[in-house]
Enzyme design. Structure first.
Site: not given
Ligand code: VG1
Ligand code: CO
Length: 542
Positions: A276, A278, A280-281, A21, A17, A375, A125, A495, A362, A112-113
């Site tokens: 989070d 990085d 962006d959340r 990773r 996504t 984001k 990325k 999910r 999102e 990210s998170h």
């Molecule tokens: C998750 C979230 C998605 C978001 C992505 C990257 O993806 O659901 O909405 O864009 O993380 O966010 P997934 O495929 O695990 O549902 V971040 O802040 O991890 O760059």
């Molecule tokens: Co993030």
């Protein structure tokens, strides 16, 4: 000296996504990072002499990979690398730098998170010249290249000093180490009424911002405390740590529970927020009220014109498919376009570039606008503050009024983490197999109106993305959505997204899980979650 190093492909470098990773030990395998970086460069054309931006969220292995990127950028012919001091750049700040410097693109190092540390997660990325995540056709090309790569190019330049700002030359290429916060903070000053925010804090408004020991600490300190005059201590856990202090830097009600508890407590500050790994959340909690990301998107969109950067109004709103329909009602009232995209920020890029959408969001706590192509956690926080300052009401009152005007979309996401991949795939396959037979049948007393596997037709470039999540819609507008995560690094994460629209103000503000109880049961009846996964409850509820 530039070397061409022979290598053999890895078969698992398919970006998910949001980039590639993997666990750190996977990235530490010989040539693993180099293969991927070279595959990115090999998939691009025309960057000779151009600028590459690089930075990351400061997690374990960040500095090592930045050194590799710089040495490989020299060898591949970039003209300049712009890197955040200490290797630090939040994702939105990196997006901003790419745009501001008219760079060819950028590499953002983050998972990210996801947790960080020697045995936790890392990620890479590529973002293109618009500052946004590479679109699918580019990530497909990178993956294809990674499967046949036979060599990469790297320069022997020794370790570059990332800790002092300034520009110097390395192997014929310029390396510019920049303060990670300055350009970003300047951008925020152009969007929001900093005078009004200073006055708000001066009047005694109290806020808590939890940086979760991740990348937003320095940004929050500078912007909230130094530039806006919020009390010292407003930003908490503001020192970025390689392992985020051993926690998940995931701003949700599980991993930021301490913030939630504080905001529900007797002496709660006026406003609470977190970001989070990085940056962006965003997590938004008013005194005594958690605001779901889907609601936050709708409320920000409805009030954005109160901030200087958006006073001309919005061109359109975009949300990912699983995100609740709350924003749709705002778009309808404003008479502007509403777009429904697959999960992942890369799908918003075209809409933003084409001027069709101004604000995107999102359900996973990501909100942003056309100011960058990612984001942006702190942006969402500052927009909320600007709205609070102008309206002079509490977040809780703003929420109640919004629901009274538009109705409430009860919404929750249930995650089943680290399910065995085979079992998760079997669940999805079985669900796909029965989609056609679902409409017209009833579950838990509710009649299914339609069921499909979401496909997106990009209105800008005509590309089609299929299998983006299974949605089951009930008569009356409630729905459940199922999809597998594309960001995890072990097993599969299922999910389940659950939503019910409630127009009646007398029934607003109830306990979310109780309000969704029949749909939650219906989701299990339809997908056989318990029987397929052996789990009797989700690992995370947000
Ligand atoms: C998750 C979230 C998605 C978001 C992505 C990257 O993806 O659901 O909405 O864009 O993380 O966010 P997934 O495929 O695990 O549902 V971040 O802040 O991890 O760059
Ligand atoms: Co993030």
């Amino acid at each position: 000296m530039i070397r061409t190093v022979a290598t053999t492909p890895y078969t698992d470098q398919k970006p998910g996504t949001s980039g590639l990773r993997k666990k750190v030990p996977v990235f530490q395998q010989p040539n693993y990072a180099e293969n991927f970086i070279q595959s990115v460069f090999d998939s691009l054309e025309g960057f000779a002499g151009k600028t590459l931006v690089v930075g990351g969220d400061g997690r374990f292995y960040n500095r090592e990979v930045i050194q590799k990127v710089i040495a490989m950028a020299v060898a591949n012919g970039f003209g300049r690398v712009v890197v955040g001091q200490g290797g630090i750049l939040s994702t939105p700040a990196a997006s901003n730098l790419i745009r501001k410097r008219k760079a060819f693109g950028g590499l953002i190092l983050s998972a990210s998170h996801n947790p960080g540390g020697p045995h936790e997660d890392f990620g890479i990325k590529y973002n293109a010249e618009n500052g946004g995540p590479a679109p699918e056709k580019m990530t497909d090309a990178i993956y294809a290249r990674s499967k046949v790569i036979s060599a990469y190019r790297i320069a022997d330049i020794g370790a570059v000093d990332l800790d002092k700002t300034g520009t110097f030359e390395v192997g014929g290429m310029k390396v510019e180490v920049v303060d990670p916060v300055t350009d970003y903070a300047e951008l925020m000053e152009t969007l929001f009424d900093f005078d009004a925010l200073r006055a708000l804090f001066k009047s005694g408004f109290r806020m808590r911002f939890d940086a979760m020991h991740a990348v937003t600490g320095p940004y929050a300190k500078e912007i909230l405390e130094r530039r806006l005059g919020a009390a010292e201590g407003t930003a908490r856990n503001f020192v970025p740590l390689e392992d985020f202090g051993g926690h998940h830097p995931d701003p949700n009600l599980v991993h930021a529970k301490h913030l939630y508890d504080e905001m529900m407590g007797p002496d709660a500050p006026d406003f609470g927020a977190a970001s989070d790994g990085d940056g962006d959340r965003n997590l938004i909690i008013g005194r005594g009220i958690f605001i779901t990301p889907s609601d936050s998107l709708a409320m920000l969109a409805a009030n954005a014109h109160l901030a200087p950067g958006y006073k001309a109004g919005l061109k359109g709103i975009a949300r990912s498919m699983p995100t609740s329909g709350a924003a749709d009602r705002v778009a309808e009232k404003l008479g502007i376009g509403m777009y429904e995209t697959p999960t992942g920020w890369k799908f918003f890029g075209n809409l933003l570039d084409a001027g069709m959408a101004t604000i995107c969001g999102e359900e996973s706590a990501g909100t942003g606008s056309d100011h960058v192509r990612e984001k942006d956690g702190l942006w969402a926080v500052l927009l909320w503050l600007n709205i609070l300052a102008v309206r002079g009401e509490s977040a809780k009152d703003i929420v109640a009024k919004h629901w009274a005007t538009y109705g409430q979309n009860y919404y929750s996401r249930h995650d089943y983490e680290e399910v065995e991949t085979d079992k998760a795939n079997a669940l999805v396959d079985a669900l796909r197999g029965k989609l056609a037979s679902l409409p017209g049948t009833s579950v838990q007393g509710m009649k299914i109106a339609s069921a499909d596997d979401f496909a997106y037709n990009d209105p800008v470039d005509g590309s089609v993305s299929r299998n983006q999540g299974i949605r089951v819609l009930f008569e009356g507008g409630s729905r459940v959505v199922f999809r597998l995560s594309g960001t995890g690094t072990s097993g599969a994460t299922l999910r389940v997204y659950i939503e019910r629209y409630e127009p009646d103000p007398a029934r607003h503000g109830q306990d979310t899980q109780a309000a969704l109880a029949d749909l939650i049961k219906a989701a299990d009846d339809i997908a056989g979650i318990r029987s397929h996964t052996g789990r009797d409850k989700p690992s995370v509820i947000t």
